[in-house]
Scaffold this active site. Structure first.
Site, PDB file in Angstrom:
ATOM      1  N   ARG A 106     -12.230 -39.004  -2.414  1.00 24.56           N
ATOM      2  CA  ARG A 106     -11.772 -40.412  -2.379  1.00 24.56           C
ATOM      3  C   ARG A 106     -10.247 -40.436  -2.285  1.00 24.56           C
ATOM      4  O   ARG A 106      -9.679 -41.274  -1.582  1.00 24.56           O
ATOM      5  CB  ARG A 106     -12.260 -41.182  -3.622  1.00 24.56           C
ATOM      6  CG  ARG A 106     -11.718 -42.590  -3.650  1.00 24.56           C
ATOM      7  CD  ARG A 106     -12.393 -43.579  -4.598  1.00 24.56           C
ATOM      8  NE  ARG A 106     -13.074 -43.027  -5.721  1.00 24.56           N
ATOM      9  CZ  ARG A 106     -12.484 -42.552  -6.837  1.00 24.56           C
ATOM     10  NH1 ARG A 106     -11.172 -42.570  -6.952  1.00 24.56           N
ATOM     11  NH2 ARG A 106     -13.210 -42.071  -7.827  1.00 24.56           N
ATOM     12  N   TYR A 138      -9.172 -62.604  14.574  1.00 27.58           N
ATOM     13  CA  TYR A 138     -10.577 -62.209  14.453  1.00 27.58           C
ATOM     14  C   TYR A 138     -11.240 -63.053  13.361  1.00 27.58           C
ATOM     15  O   TYR A 138     -10.669 -63.240  12.281  1.00 27.58           O
ATOM     16  CB  TYR A 138     -10.653 -60.713  14.135  1.00 27.58           C
ATOM     17  CG  TYR A 138     -12.037 -60.273  13.744  1.00 27.58           C
ATOM     18  CD1 TYR A 138     -13.133 -60.518  14.570  1.00 27.58           C
ATOM     19  CD2 TYR A 138     -12.281 -59.629  12.535  1.00 27.58           C
ATOM     20  CE1 TYR A 138     -14.414 -60.135  14.201  1.00 27.58           C
ATOM     21  CE2 TYR A 138     -13.552 -59.231  12.159  1.00 27.58           C
ATOM     22  CZ  TYR A 138     -14.621 -59.501  13.004  1.00 27.58           C
ATOM     23  OH  TYR A 138     -15.884 -59.126  12.627  1.00 27.58           O
ATOM     24  N   ASP A 151      -1.503 -57.070  13.549  1.00 28.60           N
ATOM     25  CA  ASP A 151      -2.795 -56.481  13.900  1.00 28.60           C
ATOM     26  C   ASP A 151      -2.697 -56.076  15.370  1.00 28.60           C
ATOM     27  O   ASP A 151      -2.678 -56.912  16.270  1.00 28.60           O
ATOM     28  CB  ASP A 151      -3.912 -57.502  13.657  1.00 28.60           C
ATOM     29  CG  ASP A 151      -5.301 -56.901  13.893  1.00 28.60           C
ATOM     30  OD1 ASP A 151      -5.410 -55.984  14.737  1.00 28.60           O
ATOM     31  OD2 ASP A 151      -6.267 -57.355  13.259  1.00 28.60           O
ATOM     32  N   LYS A 174     -12.383 -50.022  17.373  1.00 31.07           N
ATOM     33  CA  LYS A 174     -12.232 -50.490  18.764  1.00 31.07           C
ATOM     34  C   LYS A 174     -11.624 -49.399  19.640  1.00 31.07           C
ATOM     35  O   LYS A 174     -12.141 -48.310  19.710  1.00 31.07           O
ATOM     36  CB  LYS A 174     -11.401 -51.779  18.791  1.00 31.07           C
ATOM     37  CG  LYS A 174     -11.723 -52.753  17.682  1.00 31.07           C
ATOM     38  CD  LYS A 174     -13.174 -53.211  17.703  1.00 31.07           C
ATOM     39  CE  LYS A 174     -13.448 -54.169  16.554  1.00 31.07           C
ATOM     40  NZ  LYS A 174     -14.855 -54.266  16.211  1.00 31.07           N
TER      41      LYS A 174
HETATM   42  O1  P1T Z   1     -14.848 -54.549  12.195  1.00 29.35           O
HETATM   43  P1  P1T Z   1     -13.667 -53.963  11.461  1.00 29.35           P
HETATM   44  O2  P1T Z   1     -13.423 -52.534  11.782  1.00 29.35           O
HETATM   45  O3  P1T Z   1     -13.708 -54.253  10.007  1.00 29.35           O
HETATM   46  O4  P1T Z   1     -12.354 -54.682  12.046  1.00 29.35           O
HETATM   47  C1  P1T Z   1     -12.070 -56.034  11.857  1.00 29.35           C
HETATM   48  C2  P1T Z   1     -11.151 -56.527  12.953  1.00 29.35           C
HETATM   49  C3  P1T Z   1      -9.795 -56.656  12.686  1.00 29.35           C
HETATM   50  N1  P1T Z   1      -8.924 -57.074  13.635  1.00 29.35           N
HETATM   51  C4  P1T Z   1      -9.345 -57.368  14.883  1.00 29.35           C
HETATM   52  C5  P1T Z   1      -8.348 -57.845  15.895  1.00 29.35           C
HETATM   53  C6  P1T Z   1     -10.692 -57.245  15.219  1.00 29.35           C
HETATM   54  O5  P1T Z   1     -11.063 -57.535  16.466  1.00 29.35           O
HETATM   55  C7  P1T Z   1     -11.628 -56.816  14.231  1.00 29.35           C
HETATM   56  C8  P1T Z   1     -13.086 -56.703  14.521  1.00 29.35           C
HETATM   57  N2  P1T Z   1     -13.487 -57.403  15.659  1.00 29.35           N
HETATM   58  C9  P1T Z   1     -14.768 -57.474  16.143  1.00 29.35           C
HETATM   59  C10 P1T Z   1     -15.833 -56.896  15.546  1.00 29.35           C
HETATM   60  C11 P1T Z   1     -14.931 -58.254  17.376  1.00 29.35           C
HETATM   61  O6  P1T Z   1     -15.959 -58.134  18.073  1.00 29.35           O
HETATM   62  O7  P1T Z   1     -14.004 -59.013  17.722  1.00 29.35           O
END
Ligand code: P1T
Length: 388
Positions: free
Chosen positions: A50, A103, A174, A199
């Site tokens: 952790r 998001y 972001d 992503k």
């Molecule tokens: O899904 P996660 O890894 O927790 O990430 C969240 C997140 C944060 N910032 C941006 C710009 C994002 O696009 C996302 C997650 N977005 C999607 C799942 C989507 O389909 O837009």
């Protein structure tokens, strides 16, 4: 690795050396939770996974090099990274100014979770607003997503940072859509860079992970403390997969962008399309800012269909996304495979409908994540969906 090496060289090598024990060229997957100690507290730098893990450490060093940061920390998801960063920086009574188009899950975290800890949030369109009004004195943190999800608005990072500094606020960007291949927010004055590595950074739709990169060591220590205390860490197998994905980030992003441009141009002249949103096209309202602060944009495109054949634009969108065969109907983005979705019904459904429309996310908006398949097949797939 010399941190001044080119981006693609860093993506392949930074933080990674052949395994001293075996010569293994790739970082091994240390699928282990705990580490033998010779005596109490006498270990080789790792005591419990952790806190740290030998597959995770090289990934963090590689990411720091790519973002031009002193430190990077990886998390179990993009939202875990967001949550840990915001909770490290803000305290009850603090004010956060957030982009209006972010998001849906980030908005939900702020509005439905962190707000109840006594933190206030206001929202602004950083691509058009008066920054002095939008970021008032007393603001603690500015949360800036650029390009935004799903409307692909681009905001001037340096200008937002200058205003934030003037009022003593910190800025988190972001950078999920742009990736460090196309945009380096820390060099433009940001304090933190956040990613959903689920992503483009991983790029193969087989991992959920997030990260924070930053320069300030005192804040890094606080983040690391919270990460260990709260435990939002990724597993070693996932870290290995992202290390592997990062090695092709540059070539993937070039291809996403090349095909994205073809599709954006084709959509913008299509008679059934009402509007195309993407900084890939010179007609984008923030094209000049995008050209200045980014070296490219990737393959994200949103568009609206015209209402027609007695159907609303939402109903047309529903049918359209169900008809594609190469574009998979799914949430997420940034993988080698092309994805299609309807934000109002999927990724941004957690935002109240009235608020969504106020932001400009129309019910019939369709979002594409253009993958690396042959672009002719992608265009043919969309063309067939228009005729379905
Ligand atoms: O899904 P996660 O890894 O927790 O990430 C969240 C997140 C944060 N910032 C941006 C710009 C994002 O696009 C996302 C997650 N977005 C999607 C799942 C989507 O389909 O837009």
């Amino acid at each position: 690795m010399d941190t001044k090496a080119g981006f693609d060289t860093l993506a392949v090598h930074a933080g990674q050396t052949p395994d001293p024990a075996t010569g293994a060229v790739m970082v091994p997957i240390y699928q282990v939770s705990t580490y033998a100690q010779d005596g109490v507290g006498n270990h080789k730098g790792y005591d419990y996974s952790r806190s740290d893990n030998p597959t995770r450490t090289p990934l963090q060093h590689c990411l720091a090099a790519l973002e031009g940061a002193n430190h990077a920390l990886v998390y179990a998801s993009g939202l875990a990274a967001t949550d840990n960063l915001v909770r490290t920086i803000v305290r009850p009574g603090d004010h956060v100014v957030c982009g209006d188009d972010v998001y849906g899950g980030s908005y939900r975290l702020f509005d439905k979770v962190i707000r109840h800890w006594g933190v206030t949030f206001s929202y602004a369109d950083f691509s058009t607003c008066d920054l002095e009004k939008a970021i008032p004195e007393g603001t603690r943190l500015v949360w800036l997503e650029t390009p935004t999800n799903p409307l692909l608005k681009v905001s001037d990072i340096a200008a937002v940072c200058a205003r934030a500094k003037a009022v003593g606020a910190l800025v988190a960007v972001d950078n999920t859509f742009a990736t460090p291949y196309f945009q380096r927010p820390l060099a433009l004055g940001a304090d933190f860079v956040v990613h959903s590595m689920t992503k483009y950074l991983n790029g193969h739709s087989d991992v959920v992970m997030g990260m924070v990169a930053l320069n300030d060591t005192a804040t890094y220590d606080k983040l690391k403390f919270l990460q260990n205390a709260a435990g939002a860490v990724p597993g070693p197998m996932d870290c290995f997969l992202v290390l592997r994905g990062l090695k092709t980030l540059g070539v993937r992003m070039d291809r996403h962008q090349q095909s994205g441009k073809v599709i954006a141009q084709w959509l913008s002249t299509h008679p059934d399309v009402a509007r195309v949103y993407t900084p890939l096209l010179p007609s984008h309202p923030n094209y000049a800012v995008a050209q200045r602060q980014m070296s490219g944009f990737g393959g994200m495109i949103s568009f609206e269909l015209k209402a027609g054949n007695g159907l609303s634009s939402l109903e047309r969108a529903r049918r359209f996304v169900a008809a594609t065969k190469v574009f998979t109907l799914a949430e997420s983005l940034g993988g080698v495979e092309s994805l299609i979705e309807v934000p109002a019904l999927m990724t941004h459904a957690s935002i109240e409908p009235a608020k969504r429309r106020e932001i400009g996310i129309e019910d019939g908006l369709i979002r594409l994540s253009v993958g690396i398949e042959n672009v002719e097949d992608l265009v043919a797939d969309l063309e067939a969906a228009f005729r379905a």
